[in-house]
Scaffold this active site. Sequence first.
Site, short mmCIF file in Angstrom:
data_model
loop_
_atom_site.label_atom_id
_atom_site.label_comp_id
_atom_site.label_asym_id
_atom_site.label_seq_id
_atom_site.Cartn_x
_atom_site.Cartn_y
_atom_site.Cartn_z
CG ASN A 5 92.43 -42.73 4.81
OD1 ASN A 5 93.64 -42.83 4.64
ND2 ASN A 5 91.77 -43.50 5.67
CG ASP A 18 81.62 -51.26 1.81
OD1 ASP A 18 82.55 -50.65 1.25
OD2 ASP A 18 81.49 -52.49 1.76
CB SER A 23 100.22 -45.93 -2.33
OG SER A 23 101.25 -46.85 -2.08
CE1 TYR A 35 96.69 -50.23 -1.69
CE2 TYR A 35 98.98 -50.15 -2.42
CZ TYR A 35 97.96 -49.68 -1.61
OH TYR A 35 98.21 -48.67 -0.71
N GLY A 56 94.37 -46.45 11.63
CA GLY A 56 95.50 -46.14 10.76
C GLY A 56 95.66 -44.67 10.41
CB ILE A 57 96.80 -43.12 7.21
CG1 ILE A 57 98.11 -43.92 7.13
CG2 ILE A 57 96.98 -41.72 6.65
CD1 ILE A 57 98.58 -44.25 5.72
N PRO A 74 102.30 -42.15 0.59
CG PRO A 74 100.85 -42.47 2.38
CD PRO A 74 100.88 -42.37 0.90
N1 LIG Z 1 99.63 -48.36 5.65
C1 LIG Z 1 100.39 -48.19 4.59
O1 LIG Z 1 101.54 -48.68 4.53
C2 LIG Z 1 99.90 -47.38 3.43
C3 LIG Z 1 100.85 -46.92 2.48
C4 LIG Z 1 100.38 -46.17 1.41
C5 LIG Z 1 99.05 -45.86 1.25
N2 LIG Z 1 98.17 -46.32 2.18
C6 LIG Z 1 96.75 -45.99 1.97
O2 LIG Z 1 96.27 -45.27 3.07
C7 LIG Z 1 94.87 -45.54 3.24
C8 LIG Z 1 94.62 -46.00 4.68
O3 LIG Z 1 95.41 -47.14 4.92
P1 LIG Z 1 95.69 -47.69 6.40
O4 LIG Z 1 96.94 -48.49 6.30
O5 LIG Z 1 95.59 -46.59 7.37
O6 LIG Z 1 94.49 -48.73 6.54
P2 LIG Z 1 93.81 -49.35 7.87
O7 LIG Z 1 94.69 -49.21 9.04
O8 LIG Z 1 93.37 -50.70 7.43
O9 LIG Z 1 92.53 -48.42 8.08
C9 LIG Z 1 91.60 -48.28 7.06
C10 LIG Z 1 90.43 -47.47 7.56
O10 LIG Z 1 89.49 -47.34 6.49
C11 LIG Z 1 88.28 -48.05 6.81
N3 LIG Z 1 87.83 -48.71 5.60
C12 LIG Z 1 88.47 -49.65 4.88
N4 LIG Z 1 87.73 -50.00 3.82
C13 LIG Z 1 86.60 -49.26 3.87
C14 LIG Z 1 85.45 -49.17 3.06
N5 LIG Z 1 85.28 -49.95 1.99
N6 LIG Z 1 84.48 -48.29 3.41
C15 LIG Z 1 84.62 -47.51 4.51
N7 LIG Z 1 85.69 -47.55 5.30
C16 LIG Z 1 86.67 -48.42 4.99
C17 LIG Z 1 88.67 -49.02 7.93
O11 LIG Z 1 87.57 -49.36 8.78
P3 LIG Z 1 86.67 -50.69 8.50
O12 LIG Z 1 87.62 -51.76 8.06
O13 LIG Z 1 86.00 -50.97 9.82
O14 LIG Z 1 85.70 -50.31 7.43
C18 LIG Z 1 89.69 -48.15 8.69
O15 LIG Z 1 89.04 -47.19 9.48
C19 LIG Z 1 94.50 -46.60 2.20
O16 LIG Z 1 93.94 -45.98 1.08
C20 LIG Z 1 95.85 -47.21 1.85
O17 LIG Z 1 95.88 -47.78 0.57
C21 LIG Z 1 98.55 -47.06 3.28
#
Ligand SMILES: NC(=O)c1ccc[n+]([C@@H]2O[C@H](COP(=O)([O-])OP(=O)(O)OC[C@H]3O[C@@H](n4cnc5c(N)ncnc54)[C@H](OP(=O)(O)O)[C@@H]3O)[C@@H](O)[C@H]2O)c1
Length: 234
Positions: A87, A60, A139, A152, A13-14, A182
């Site tokens: 992140n 984690d 977010s 959340y 992801g991001i 975002p």
């Molecule tokens: N996508 C959106 O629409 C959006 C919008 C606004 C804000 N955000 C924020 O942007 C950030 C990234 O979101 P994303 O959508 O890119 O998520 P994603 O695609 O699910 O990727 C999350 C990444 O963080 C890792 N991760 C998750 N929980 C973790 C933990 N407890 N410890 C260590 N690593 C962890 C995951 O790997 P593993 O699962 O293997 O640990 C993965 O590499 C988050 O904070 C989210 O709230 C996302």
Amino acid sequence: MNKFIVVTGGTKGIGLAILQKFAQQGFDVATCSRSQKDLDTLKSELEKQHSCNVIVVKADMSKRNDIKVFSDAVIKLNRPVDVLVNNAGYFAQGQICTEPEGTLENTMEANVYSAYYMTRELVSLMKKNKKGHIFNMCSVASIKAYPSGASYGISKFALLGFSKVLREELKKYGIRVTAVMPGATRTASWEKSDLPEDRFMKSEDIADLVYASHALSDKSVVEEIVIRPQLGDI
Ligand SMILES: NC(=O)c1ccc[n+]([C@@H]2O[C@H](COP(=O)([O-])OP(=O)(O)OC[C@H]3O[C@@H](n4cnc5c(N)ncnc54)[C@H](OP(=O)(O)O)[C@@H]3O)[C@@H](O)[C@H]2O)c1
């Protein structure tokens, strides 16, 4: 020596898009996630694509001990940290009145305490060097209430609060702090959604903005970034 970026949760992801962008620009990178397999794949791909060093640590970020393991691995490198991106985090659907007990605690651990403790671990390196840039992945849910994501939303409001306080605290040390907000971005978090592609942003756009904010001179800081899909919120 290359500049150095630390991103929590960088295998998807991001976070992944940010790592790729900075690696492309000549940064060495360090990241963590909960999957050793994903970390190993990321390291070999990034090192093949770019001439950079990639440090990966299984951690984690919702666990205090794991945060220490990751931050200790970074500190042991004995080099300046130019950029920290807090992140790692996740979205869970639910409403205040009906979500299972413990949802708020778990979400706060992963989305807020992770950033708080990681920052505390690495900020002294930045203070020593009188520079650094901390991005907190907030977010649009940090500024608008979405009733379908109760805990959340609470966690992301808190993370924006953390970011604002940190900004005030670190002004005098030459350390920049940016809150990134975002809207819906096409990542693994949305893999179960059948909404059309044009309802989402690309994670590369978030990464480009983060990089552009960092690339400004040290005289300026982008305090907040709000970015939404062209068609608005989902
Ligand atoms: N996508 C959106 O629409 C959006 C919008 C606004 C804000 N955000 C924020 O942007 C950030 C990234 O979101 P994303 O959508 O890119 O998520 P994603 O695609 O699910 O990727 C999350 C990444 O963080 C890792 N991760 C998750 N929980 C973790 C933990 N407890 N410890 C260590 N690593 C962890 C995951 O790997 P593993 O699962 O293997 O640990 C993965 O590499 C988050 O904070 C989210 O709230 C996302």
